[in-house]
Design a protein around this motif. Sequence first.
Motif: not given
Length: 311
Positions: A49-67
Amino acid sequence: MKKWTIILITLLFVLASCAPRENHSKVLRIGYLPITHAANLMMTEQVNQHNKQSPYKIELVQFNNWPDLMDALNSGRIDGASTLIELAMKAKSKGSPIKAVALGHHEGNVVLGQKGHRMSDFHNSEDYSFAIPHRYSTHYLLLETMREQLHIDEGHFHYHEMAPAEMPASLNEHRISGYSVAEPFGALGQKLGAGDLLQHGGDIIDDAYCCVLVLQEDVIDDASDIAQQFVSDYKEAGFLMTDTDKSVDLMAQKYKQDRDVLEQSAKWTAYGDLTLKQSGYQKIASLVEQHDLFDAPSYKSFVDTSLYKEG
Protein backbone atom coordinates in the motif's frame (compact mmCIF):
# COMPACT_ATOMS: atom_id res chain seq x y z
CA MET A 1 -15.78 18.20 -45.61
CA LYS A 2 -12.60 16.19 -45.73
CA LYS A 3 -10.78 18.98 -43.90
CA TRP A 4 -13.31 18.94 -41.01
CA THR A 5 -13.08 15.15 -40.81
CA ILE A 6 -9.30 15.39 -40.38
CA ILE A 7 -9.69 18.10 -37.74
CA LEU A 8 -12.26 16.02 -35.84
CA ILE A 9 -10.05 12.90 -35.87
CA THR A 10 -7.06 14.95 -34.70
CA LEU A 11 -9.13 16.48 -31.88
CA LEU A 12 -10.33 13.06 -30.72
CA PHE A 13 -6.76 11.75 -30.75
CA VAL A 14 -5.56 14.69 -28.64
CA LEU A 15 -8.39 14.25 -26.14
CA ALA A 16 -7.69 10.53 -25.86
CA SER A 17 -4.01 11.15 -25.20
CA CYS A 18 -4.85 13.65 -22.46
CA ALA A 19 -7.36 11.40 -20.71
CA PRO A 20 -6.20 9.86 -17.42
CA ARG A 21 -4.73 6.42 -17.91
CA GLU A 22 -6.33 3.44 -16.23
CA ASN A 23 -4.40 1.71 -13.47
CA HIS A 24 -3.57 -1.68 -14.95
CA SER A 25 -2.07 -3.07 -11.72
CA LYS A 26 -2.74 -6.75 -11.38
CA VAL A 27 -4.68 -7.82 -8.31
CA LEU A 28 -3.04 -10.76 -6.52
CA ARG A 29 -5.60 -12.69 -4.48
CA ILE A 30 -3.77 -14.45 -1.64
CA GLY A 31 -5.57 -16.81 0.73
CA TYR A 32 -4.93 -17.20 4.44
CA LEU A 33 -6.45 -18.36 7.72
CA PRO A 34 -6.82 -15.89 10.63
CA ILE A 35 -3.75 -17.17 12.49
CA THR A 36 -0.67 -15.21 13.47
CA HIS A 37 1.44 -17.55 11.34
CA ALA A 38 -0.02 -15.65 8.36
CA ALA A 39 0.75 -12.24 9.87
CA ASN A 40 3.62 -11.61 7.46
CA LEU A 41 0.99 -11.29 4.73
CA MET A 42 -0.61 -8.43 6.67
CA MET A 43 2.74 -6.67 6.80
CA THR A 44 3.21 -7.32 3.07
CA GLU A 45 -0.14 -5.64 2.46
CA GLN A 46 1.14 -2.54 4.27
CA VAL A 47 4.38 -2.53 2.26
CA ASN A 48 2.35 -2.84 -0.95
CA GLN A 49 0.00 0.00 0.00
CA HIS A 50 2.92 2.35 0.62
CA ASN A 51 4.39 1.71 -2.85
CA LYS A 52 2.31 3.83 -5.21
CA GLN A 53 4.29 2.58 -8.22
CA SER A 54 3.71 -1.10 -7.48
CA PRO A 55 2.69 -3.20 -10.52
CA TYR A 56 0.23 -5.15 -8.36
CA LYS A 57 -2.31 -4.77 -5.58
CA ILE A 58 -2.70 -7.43 -2.95
CA GLU A 59 -6.14 -8.70 -1.95
CA LEU A 60 -6.05 -10.94 1.11
CA VAL A 61 -8.81 -13.55 1.06
CA GLN A 62 -9.71 -15.04 4.44
CA PHE A 63 -10.80 -18.67 4.82
CA ASN A 64 -12.06 -20.38 7.95
CA ASN A 65 -10.56 -23.82 7.38
CA TRP A 66 -7.77 -25.51 5.44
CA PRO A 67 -9.94 -27.62 3.07
CA ASP A 68 -11.74 -24.52 1.74
CA LEU A 69 -8.46 -22.65 1.28
CA MET A 70 -6.84 -25.56 -0.54
CA ASP A 71 -9.89 -26.05 -2.74
CA ALA A 72 -9.69 -22.40 -3.82
CA LEU A 73 -5.96 -22.72 -4.42
CA ASN A 74 -6.14 -25.97 -6.38
CA SER A 75 -9.01 -24.70 -8.54
CA GLY A 76 -7.17 -21.45 -9.35
CA ARG A 77 -9.69 -19.14 -7.66
CA ILE A 78 -6.83 -17.52 -5.75
CA ASP A 79 -3.33 -16.68 -6.97
CA GLY A 80 -1.53 -17.99 -3.92
CA ALA A 81 -1.81 -18.69 -0.22
CA SER A 82 -0.14 -19.01 3.13
CA THR A 83 -0.79 -22.64 3.97
CA LEU A 84 0.50 -25.66 5.86
CA ILE A 85 3.58 -26.99 4.09
CA GLU A 86 2.27 -30.57 4.16
CA LEU A 87 -1.02 -29.58 2.51
CA ALA A 88 0.89 -27.79 -0.24
CA MET A 89 3.22 -30.77 -0.67
CA LYS A 90 0.26 -33.15 -0.94
CA ALA A 91 -1.46 -30.89 -3.48
CA LYS A 92 1.74 -30.70 -5.54
CA SER A 93 2.13 -34.48 -5.46
CA LYS A 94 -1.37 -34.75 -6.94
CA GLY A 95 -0.54 -32.35 -9.78
CA SER A 96 -1.65 -28.95 -8.48
CA PRO A 97 0.19 -26.22 -10.48
CA ILE A 98 1.68 -24.43 -7.49
CA LYS A 99 5.16 -23.63 -6.21
CA ALA A 100 6.33 -22.73 -2.73
CA VAL A 101 8.38 -19.53 -2.75
CA ALA A 102 9.10 -18.77 0.93
CA LEU A 103 8.39 -19.77 4.50
CA GLY A 104 5.58 -18.20 6.48
CA HIS A 105 7.53 -17.97 9.75
CA HIS A 106 9.93 -19.83 12.02
CA GLU A 107 8.95 -21.75 15.18
CA GLY A 108 5.67 -20.63 16.80
CA ASN A 109 4.29 -24.10 17.52
CA VAL A 110 3.71 -25.37 21.05
CA VAL A 111 2.24 -28.48 22.65
CA LEU A 112 -0.25 -27.81 25.42
CA GLY A 113 -1.38 -30.47 27.88
CA GLN A 114 -3.85 -30.77 30.72
CA LYS A 115 -3.40 -28.32 33.60
CA GLY A 116 -0.64 -29.54 35.89
CA HIS A 117 0.57 -32.27 33.51
CA ARG A 118 4.24 -32.65 32.67
CA MET A 119 6.16 -34.67 30.11
CA SER A 120 6.96 -37.27 32.78
CA ASP A 121 3.22 -37.99 33.20
CA PHE A 122 3.01 -39.80 29.84
CA HIS A 123 3.52 -43.56 29.89
CA ASN A 124 2.60 -46.71 28.02
CA SER A 125 -0.18 -47.84 30.33
CA GLU A 126 -2.63 -45.16 29.09
CA ASP A 127 -3.95 -43.72 25.83
CA TYR A 128 -3.95 -40.01 25.02
CA SER A 129 -5.99 -37.88 22.64
CA PHE A 130 -4.52 -34.85 20.93
CA ALA A 131 -6.18 -32.21 18.76
CA ILE A 132 -4.43 -31.11 15.57
CA PRO A 133 -5.56 -28.75 12.80
CA HIS A 134 -5.03 -31.39 10.09
CA ARG A 135 -3.38 -34.79 9.73
CA TYR A 136 -1.16 -33.28 7.04
CA SER A 137 0.49 -30.79 9.37
CA THR A 138 3.76 -30.21 11.18
CA HIS A 139 1.71 -30.30 14.39
CA TYR A 140 0.95 -33.98 13.79
CA LEU A 141 4.62 -34.66 13.03
CA LEU A 142 5.71 -32.83 16.19
CA LEU A 143 3.37 -34.89 18.37
CA GLU A 144 4.44 -38.16 16.77
CA THR A 145 8.09 -37.23 17.27
CA MET A 146 7.34 -36.28 20.89
CA ARG A 147 5.69 -39.69 21.38
CA GLU A 148 8.80 -41.42 20.06
CA GLN A 149 11.08 -39.32 22.27
CA LEU A 150 8.96 -40.32 25.27
CA HIS A 151 9.27 -44.00 24.25
CA ILE A 152 5.48 -44.27 24.04
CA ASP A 153 4.44 -47.14 21.79
CA GLU A 154 2.63 -46.40 18.54
CA GLY A 155 -1.15 -46.37 18.96
CA HIS A 156 -1.22 -44.71 22.38
CA PHE A 157 -1.56 -41.23 20.87
CA HIS A 158 -4.91 -40.65 19.14
CA TYR A 159 -5.47 -37.61 16.93
CA HIS A 160 -8.58 -35.53 16.29
CA GLU A 161 -8.73 -32.86 13.60
CA MET A 162 -10.33 -29.83 15.20
CA ALA A 163 -10.84 -26.13 14.46
CA PRO A 164 -8.09 -24.25 16.35
CA ALA A 165 -10.58 -21.96 18.10
CA GLU A 166 -12.24 -25.02 19.69
CA MET A 167 -9.04 -26.48 21.14
CA PRO A 168 -8.66 -24.42 24.36
CA ALA A 169 -12.25 -25.17 25.42
CA SER A 170 -11.87 -28.87 24.59
CA LEU A 171 -8.72 -29.03 26.70
CA ASN A 172 -10.38 -27.16 29.55
CA GLU A 173 -13.32 -29.60 29.48
CA HIS A 174 -10.93 -32.60 29.51
CA ARG A 175 -12.20 -33.85 26.15
CA ILE A 176 -8.60 -34.03 24.90
CA SER A 177 -5.25 -34.64 26.57
CA GLY A 178 -3.60 -31.79 24.72
CA TYR A 179 -3.13 -30.07 21.39
CA SER A 180 -0.60 -28.60 19.00
CA VAL A 181 -1.65 -25.81 16.67
CA ALA A 182 -0.67 -22.54 15.04
CA GLU A 183 -0.57 -19.37 17.09
CA PRO A 184 -2.31 -17.56 18.70
CA PHE A 185 -4.25 -20.57 19.99
CA GLY A 186 -1.38 -21.96 22.06
CA ALA A 187 -0.94 -18.61 23.80
CA LEU A 188 -4.72 -18.30 24.14
CA GLY A 189 -5.04 -21.69 25.80
CA GLN A 190 -2.33 -20.80 28.27
CA LYS A 191 -3.85 -17.39 29.00
CA LEU A 192 -7.31 -18.86 29.61
CA GLY A 193 -5.83 -21.37 32.02
CA ALA A 194 -7.08 -24.26 29.89
CA GLY A 195 -3.76 -26.07 30.00
CA ASP A 196 -0.03 -25.88 30.56
CA LEU A 197 2.84 -25.70 28.10
CA LEU A 198 4.43 -29.12 27.66
CA GLN A 199 7.02 -28.31 25.01
CA HIS A 200 7.94 -25.80 22.34
CA GLY A 201 8.02 -27.23 18.84
CA GLY A 202 11.69 -26.28 18.58
CA ASP A 203 12.49 -28.52 21.55
CA ILE A 204 11.04 -31.49 19.62
CA ILE A 205 12.23 -30.70 16.08
CA ASP A 206 14.50 -27.69 15.65
CA ASP A 207 12.88 -25.08 13.36
CA ALA A 208 10.43 -27.52 11.82
CA TYR A 209 8.91 -25.84 8.77
CA CYS A 210 5.18 -25.26 9.28
CA CYS A 211 3.60 -22.72 6.91
CA VAL A 212 4.73 -21.69 3.43
CA LEU A 213 3.81 -19.06 0.88
CA VAL A 214 2.78 -20.65 -2.42
CA LEU A 215 1.93 -19.11 -5.79
CA GLN A 216 0.25 -20.44 -8.89
CA GLU A 217 2.83 -21.41 -11.49
CA ASP A 218 1.15 -19.26 -14.14
CA VAL A 219 1.66 -16.18 -11.93
CA ILE A 220 5.36 -17.00 -11.64
CA ASP A 221 5.74 -17.80 -15.36
CA ASP A 222 3.39 -15.30 -17.04
CA ALA A 223 3.67 -12.34 -14.66
CA SER A 224 7.23 -12.77 -13.45
CA ASP A 225 7.79 -9.06 -12.73
CA ILE A 226 4.69 -8.97 -10.53
CA ALA A 227 5.60 -12.22 -8.78
CA GLN A 228 9.09 -10.86 -8.11
CA GLN A 229 7.79 -7.57 -6.69
CA PHE A 230 5.30 -9.38 -4.48
CA VAL A 231 7.94 -11.72 -3.08
CA SER A 232 10.35 -8.80 -2.60
CA ASP A 233 7.66 -7.00 -0.59
CA TYR A 234 7.02 -10.20 1.36
CA LYS A 235 10.74 -10.46 2.13
CA GLU A 236 10.85 -6.85 3.35
CA ALA A 237 7.80 -7.55 5.50
CA GLY A 238 9.52 -10.51 7.13
CA PHE A 239 12.32 -8.31 8.42
CA LEU A 240 9.83 -5.63 9.55
CA MET A 241 8.09 -8.33 11.58
CA THR A 242 11.24 -8.78 13.68
CA ASP A 243 10.25 -5.53 15.42
CA THR A 244 8.01 -7.11 18.06
CA ASP A 245 6.16 -3.90 18.97
CA LYS A 246 5.43 -3.20 15.33
CA SER A 247 4.31 -6.77 14.65
CA VAL A 248 2.01 -6.85 17.70
CA ASP A 249 0.50 -3.47 16.73
CA LEU A 250 -0.26 -4.90 13.30
CA MET A 251 -1.74 -8.14 14.64
CA ALA A 252 -3.86 -6.21 17.15
CA GLN A 253 -5.51 -4.46 14.18
CA LYS A 254 -6.14 -7.70 12.30
CA TYR A 255 -6.93 -10.35 14.91
CA LYS A 256 -9.65 -10.50 17.54
CA GLN A 257 -7.35 -11.43 20.40
CA ASP A 258 -6.21 -9.60 23.52
CA ARG A 259 -2.90 -7.86 23.15
CA ASP A 260 -1.23 -9.97 25.84
CA VAL A 261 -2.10 -13.13 23.85
CA LEU A 262 -0.59 -11.60 20.73
CA GLU A 263 2.51 -10.52 22.65
CA GLN A 264 3.02 -14.10 23.82
CA SER A 265 2.53 -15.35 20.26
CA ALA A 266 5.14 -12.86 19.05
CA LYS A 267 7.63 -14.17 21.62
CA TRP A 268 7.13 -17.72 20.37
CA THR A 269 7.19 -16.94 16.63
CA ALA A 270 10.07 -15.62 14.52
CA TYR A 271 10.28 -14.12 11.02
CA GLY A 272 13.31 -12.43 9.43
CA ASP A 273 14.91 -14.51 6.68
CA LEU A 274 12.17 -16.77 5.31
CA THR A 275 14.22 -18.71 2.78
CA LEU A 276 12.78 -22.20 2.21
CA LYS A 277 15.99 -24.21 2.38
CA GLN A 278 16.47 -27.70 1.00
CA SER A 279 17.76 -29.03 4.34
CA GLY A 280 14.67 -27.83 6.20
CA TYR A 281 12.36 -29.11 3.50
CA GLN A 282 14.02 -32.51 3.46
CA LYS A 283 13.54 -32.80 7.23
CA ILE A 284 9.75 -32.47 6.76
CA ALA A 285 9.67 -34.62 3.62
CA SER A 286 11.46 -37.44 5.44
CA LEU A 287 8.96 -37.33 8.32
CA VAL A 288 6.03 -37.27 5.89
CA GLU A 289 7.26 -40.45 4.25
CA GLN A 290 8.32 -42.04 7.53
CA HIS A 291 4.73 -41.71 8.78
CA ASP A 292 3.25 -42.92 5.46
CA LEU A 293 1.28 -39.73 4.84
CA PHE A 294 2.02 -39.46 1.09
CA ASP A 295 4.89 -39.46 -1.38
CA ALA A 296 6.59 -36.11 -0.89
CA PRO A 297 7.53 -34.17 -4.03
CA SER A 298 11.18 -33.37 -4.60
CA TYR A 299 12.53 -30.04 -3.41
CA LYS A 300 13.21 -28.99 -7.00
CA SER A 301 9.66 -29.70 -8.15
CA PHE A 302 8.05 -28.11 -5.07
CA VAL A 303 10.11 -24.96 -4.45
CA ASP A 304 10.80 -22.03 -6.77
CA THR A 305 14.13 -20.63 -5.62
CA SER A 306 14.30 -17.76 -8.13
CA LEU A 307 12.14 -15.20 -6.30
CA TYR A 308 13.24 -15.21 -2.67
CA LYS A 309 17.00 -14.94 -2.16
CA GLU A 310 18.54 -15.75 1.20
CA GLY A 311 19.79 -12.87 3.31
